[in-house]
Enzyme design. Structure first.
Site, PDB file in Angstrom:
ATOM      1  N   SER A  36       0.851  -1.198   0.000  1.00 53.69           N
ATOM      2  CA  SER A  36       0.000   0.000   0.000  1.00 53.69           C
ATOM      3  C   SER A  36       0.880   1.239   0.000  1.00 53.69           C
ATOM      4  O   SER A  36       2.093   1.139   0.197  1.00 53.69           O
ATOM      5  CB  SER A  36      -0.918  -0.002   1.219  1.00 53.69           C
ATOM      6  OG  SER A  36      -0.169  -0.165   2.403  1.00 53.69           O
ATOM      7  N   SER A 125     -12.318 -14.950   4.465  1.00 51.53           N
ATOM      8  CA  SER A 125     -12.569 -15.056   3.028  1.00 51.53           C
ATOM      9  C   SER A 125     -13.491 -16.221   2.728  1.00 51.53           C
ATOM     10  O   SER A 125     -13.460 -17.253   3.413  1.00 51.53           O
ATOM     11  CB  SER A 125     -11.226 -15.275   2.334  1.00 51.53           C
ATOM     12  OG  SER A 125     -11.432 -15.722   1.023  1.00 51.53           O
ATOM     13  N   TYR A 149      -2.841 -19.632   1.473  1.00 53.63           N
ATOM     14  CA  TYR A 149      -3.571 -18.402   1.819  1.00 53.63           C
ATOM     15  C   TYR A 149      -4.911 -18.763   2.467  1.00 53.63           C
ATOM     16  O   TYR A 149      -5.251 -18.297   3.558  1.00 53.63           O
ATOM     17  CB  TYR A 149      -3.795 -17.533   0.561  1.00 53.63           C
ATOM     18  CG  TYR A 149      -4.885 -16.528   0.767  1.00 53.63           C
ATOM     19  CD1 TYR A 149      -4.662 -15.395   1.551  1.00 53.63           C
ATOM     20  CD2 TYR A 149      -6.164 -16.715   0.232  1.00 53.63           C
ATOM     21  CE1 TYR A 149      -5.683 -14.487   1.791  1.00 53.63           C
ATOM     22  CE2 TYR A 149      -7.186 -15.813   0.468  1.00 53.63           C
ATOM     23  CZ  TYR A 149      -6.938 -14.701   1.240  1.00 53.63           C
ATOM     24  OH  TYR A 149      -7.958 -13.813   1.492  1.00 53.63           O
ATOM     25  N   LYS A 153      -6.452 -18.507   6.562  1.00 51.54           N
ATOM     26  CA  LYS A 153      -7.723 -17.922   7.021  1.00 51.54           C
ATOM     27  C   LYS A 153      -8.496 -18.950   7.863  1.00 51.54           C
ATOM     28  O   LYS A 153      -9.065 -18.600   8.901  1.00 51.54           O
ATOM     29  CB  LYS A 153      -8.578 -17.481   5.829  1.00 51.54           C
ATOM     30  CG  LYS A 153      -7.993 -16.310   5.044  1.00 51.54           C
ATOM     31  CD  LYS A 153      -7.976 -15.029   5.860  1.00 51.54           C
ATOM     32  CE  LYS A 153      -7.429 -13.841   5.090  1.00 51.54           C
ATOM     33  NZ  LYS A 153      -7.205 -12.643   5.908  1.00 51.54           N
ATOM     34  N   ASN A 179     -16.027 -11.502  -3.430  1.00 49.53           N
ATOM     35  CA  ASN A 179     -15.003 -10.923  -4.304  1.00 49.53           C
ATOM     36  C   ASN A 179     -15.085  -9.393  -4.306  1.00 49.53           C
ATOM     37  O   ASN A 179     -15.834  -8.819  -5.107  1.00 49.53           O
ATOM     38  CB  ASN A 179     -15.162 -11.470  -5.734  1.00 49.53           C
ATOM     39  CG  ASN A 179     -14.789 -12.939  -5.813  1.00 49.53           C
ATOM     40  OD1 ASN A 179     -15.375 -13.784  -5.129  1.00 49.53           O
ATOM     41  ND2 ASN A 179     -13.810 -13.263  -6.624  1.00 49.53           N
ATOM     42  N   ASN A 199      -6.163 -11.207  -9.771  1.00 50.13           N
ATOM     43  CA  ASN A 199      -7.625 -11.177  -9.716  1.00 50.13           C
ATOM     44  C   ASN A 199      -8.212 -10.560 -10.983  1.00 50.13           C
ATOM     45  O   ASN A 199      -7.573  -9.777 -11.683  1.00 50.13           O
ATOM     46  CB  ASN A 199      -8.101 -10.404  -8.478  1.00 50.13           C
ATOM     47  CG  ASN A 199      -7.722 -11.130  -7.203  1.00 50.13           C
ATOM     48  OD1 ASN A 199      -6.922 -10.635  -6.431  1.00 50.13           O
ATOM     49  ND2 ASN A 199      -8.273 -12.315  -7.003  1.00 50.13           N
ATOM     50  N   LEU A 200      -9.452 -10.946 -11.222  1.00 45.21           N
ATOM     51  CA  LEU A 200     -10.078 -10.605 -12.505  1.00 45.21           C
ATOM     52  C   LEU A 200     -10.234  -9.096 -12.735  1.00 45.21           C
ATOM     53  O   LEU A 200      -9.816  -8.587 -13.778  1.00 45.21           O
ATOM     54  CB  LEU A 200     -11.442 -11.312 -12.593  1.00 45.21           C
ATOM     55  CG  LEU A 200     -12.228 -11.088 -13.878  1.00 45.21           C
ATOM     56  CD1 LEU A 200     -11.443 -11.556 -15.097  1.00 45.21           C
ATOM     57  CD2 LEU A 200     -13.559 -11.829 -13.807  1.00 45.21           C
ATOM     58  N   PHE A 218     -10.120 -18.002 -17.894  1.00 45.11           N
ATOM     59  CA  PHE A 218      -9.699 -19.339 -17.460  1.00 45.11           C
ATOM     60  C   PHE A 218     -10.847 -20.342 -17.558  1.00 45.11           C
ATOM     61  O   PHE A 218     -11.452 -20.702 -16.559  1.00 45.11           O
ATOM     62  CB  PHE A 218      -9.172 -19.301 -16.024  1.00 45.11           C
ATOM     63  CG  PHE A 218      -7.972 -18.414 -15.829  1.00 45.11           C
ATOM     64  CD1 PHE A 218      -6.936 -18.383 -16.753  1.00 45.11           C
ATOM     65  CD2 PHE A 218      -7.857 -17.609 -14.690  1.00 45.11           C
ATOM     66  CE1 PHE A 218      -5.817 -17.574 -16.566  1.00 45.11           C
ATOM     67  CE2 PHE A 218      -6.743 -16.807 -14.493  1.00 45.11           C
ATOM     68  CZ  PHE A 218      -5.724 -16.783 -15.446  1.00 45.11           C
TER      69      PHE A 218
HETATM   70  N1  UDP Z   1     -10.371 -15.178 -14.007  1.00 43.43           N
HETATM   71  C1  UDP Z   1     -10.083 -15.174 -15.367  1.00 43.43           C
HETATM   72  N2  UDP Z   1      -8.953 -14.530 -15.792  1.00 43.43           N
HETATM   73  C2  UDP Z   1      -8.113 -13.858 -14.935  1.00 43.43           C
HETATM   74  C3  UDP Z   1      -8.432 -13.861 -13.545  1.00 43.43           C
HETATM   75  C4  UDP Z   1      -9.561 -14.537 -13.130  1.00 43.43           C
HETATM   76  O1  UDP Z   1     -10.802 -15.767 -16.172  1.00 43.43           O
HETATM   77  O2  UDP Z   1      -7.102 -13.288 -15.383  1.00 43.43           O
HETATM   78  C5  UDP Z   1     -11.600 -15.853 -13.523  1.00 43.43           C
HETATM   79  C6  UDP Z   1     -11.365 -16.958 -12.515  1.00 43.43           C
HETATM   80  O3  UDP Z   1     -11.177 -18.200 -13.156  1.00 43.43           O
HETATM   81  C7  UDP Z   1     -12.660 -16.905 -11.688  1.00 43.43           C
HETATM   82  C8  UDP Z   1     -13.042 -15.420 -11.728  1.00 43.43           C
HETATM   83  O4  UDP Z   1     -12.355 -14.871 -12.859  1.00 43.43           O
HETATM   84  O5  UDP Z   1     -13.696 -17.619 -12.329  1.00 43.43           O
HETATM   85  C9  UDP Z   1     -12.625 -14.642 -10.481  1.00 43.43           C
HETATM   86  O6  UDP Z   1     -11.243 -14.863 -10.243  1.00 43.43           O
HETATM   87  P1  UDP Z   1     -10.446 -14.060  -9.109  1.00 43.43           P
HETATM   88  O7  UDP Z   1      -9.034 -14.525  -9.123  1.00 43.43           O
HETATM   89  O8  UDP Z   1     -10.681 -12.587  -9.280  1.00 43.43           O
HETATM   90  O9  UDP Z   1     -11.192 -14.492  -7.761  1.00 43.43           O
HETATM   91  P2  UDP Z   1     -11.343 -15.937  -7.071  1.00 43.43           P
HETATM   92  O10 UDP Z   1     -11.153 -17.008  -8.101  1.00 43.43           O
HETATM   93  O11 UDP Z   1     -10.323 -15.964  -6.002  1.00 43.43           O
HETATM   94  O12 UDP Z   1     -12.737 -15.966  -6.536  1.00 43.43           O
END
Ligand code: UDP
Length: 333
Positions: A36, A125, A149, A153, A179, A199-200, A218
């Site tokens: 941060s 989480s 991680y 938690k 999220n 993260n997305l 993904f």
């Molecule tokens: N995701 C994706 N491409 C990315 C990052 C994430 O398709 O570059 C997808 C991931 O497979 C999931 C959703 O987005 O279905 C949220 O992913 P994130 O990593 O943000 O959160 P988490 O999976 O930890 O809930």
């Protein structure tokens, strides 16, 4: 109340401190600035028009320092957010994650006992639910997590639960985040990951800005509405307000609450909404599923609504608009 916020300069912490100040509380922030930036504190002051923030650039796992901070200040409650949060990094550096995240919880719990602080809110989480089927409820037996991680938690939750069993006068609330995305509507505080984001939403904003070429989605063969992963995205301002409600509604013993919207959104839906609301293109490519991902994850939010009257108000449109506004403002500053 004087509230110690560990990790108060970070993405979630900065929004929590903003809500605390808006509600008339004083914030004592302990943050080592490992993920941060100090300028965030001035921005919180600018947003709130308040300056009752005391800042210590310290590591929560340093017990002697924490004792010193608790001796010097009258602290009425703790909101513990400090921790490492990269799932991928936790797999390659498990000891770092276990040491930092678990020790921080233990030391703050010790401070509660030594300095008679009954009020404790902990940032957990939805990852603790593992592969359980959504909607996820707080009383479910937890599933198995797939990374250190998530496990840190689970262990922190267990430590707090055992602590409350041994000291029933404590008031502890565990908040399980879904999220968190979005940013404050001022565009002054938001999520600024260092390096390439995992993260997305931060990844989408970097593709939208042209800093990354394309989004990798993904997997498009999950058993979901359109084959892409479904998550419960929650606006960080709603999430921060959830902390305030949890703090002010603390009751004796242990309470666990989901902080989500109760609605699932797919990757394709989020990308489409981002493009439509912000009028920018997000080139993407479908790639293999990411190891450890589940198809669908969303909250049952009835517990916090029934017990504390909180529910998320902001929409996916608000989330994508505010995430983009914050990102674009950082670039132009
Ligand atoms: N995701 C994706 N491409 C990315 C990052 C994430 O398709 O570059 C997808 C991931 O497979 C999931 C959703 O987005 O279905 C949220 O992913 P994130 O990593 O943000 O959160 P988490 O999976 O930890 O809930």
């Amino acid at each position: 109340m004087n509230i110690l916020v560990s990790g108060g300069v970070g993405f979630i912490g900065s929004h929590v401190v903003t809500e605390l100040l808006n509600a008339g509380h004083n914030a004592i922030i302990v943050d080592d600035l490992s993920n941060s930036e100090i300028t965030t504190i001035d921005r919180i002051k600018q947003i709130t028009g308040k300056s009752n923030i005391l800042f210590y650039q310290e590591d929560v796992t340093n017990e002697a320092t924490m004792k010193d901070i608790f001796s010097k200040n009258q602290i009425d409650g703790i909101i513990h957010l400090a921790g490492y949060k990269s799932v991928g990094e936790s797999v390659s550096k498990p000891l770092l994650y276990y040491q930092n995240n678990i020790l921080a919880t233990i030391i703050l719990a010790k401070m509660c006992l030594e300095f008679n602080v009954a009020n404790f809110v902990f940032s957990s989480s939805a990852t603790v639910y593992g592969d359980k089927l959504s909607p996820l409820r707080e009383d479910m037996v937890l599933g198995s997590t797939t990374n250190p991680y998530g496990e840190s938690k689970v262990i922190s939750e267990k430590i707090l639960s055992d602590l409350v069993d041994a000291h029933p006068s404590l008031k502890v609330s565990i908040l399980r985040y879904f999220n968190p995305v979005g940013a404050h509507s001022s565009g002054l505080i938001g999520e600024k990951p260092k390096g390439i984001p995992n993260n997305l939403m931060p990844y989408i904003t970097m593709v939208a800005s042209g800093q990354l070429d394309q989004l990798k989605i993904f997997g498009d063969d999950y058993d979901t509405v359109d084959g892409s992963g479904v998550r419960d995205y929650i606006h960080v301002v709603d999430l921060a307000k959830g902390h305030l409600v949890a703090l002010e509604g603390l009751k004796q013993g242990l309470s666990i609450y989901n902080l989500g919207t109760g609605r699932g959104t797919s990757v394709f839906e989020l990308v489409e909404t981002f493009q439509r609301v912000n009028q920018v293109g997000i080139p993407y490519q479908i790639v293999e599923r990411r190891p450890g991902d589940i198809a669908t994850c969303y909250a049952d939010t009835s517990k916090i609504k029934n017990e504390l009257g909180w529910e998320a108000k902001l929409s996916i449109e608000d989330m994508v608009r505010d995430s983009w506004r914050f990102f674009a403002k950082q670039e132009s500053d």
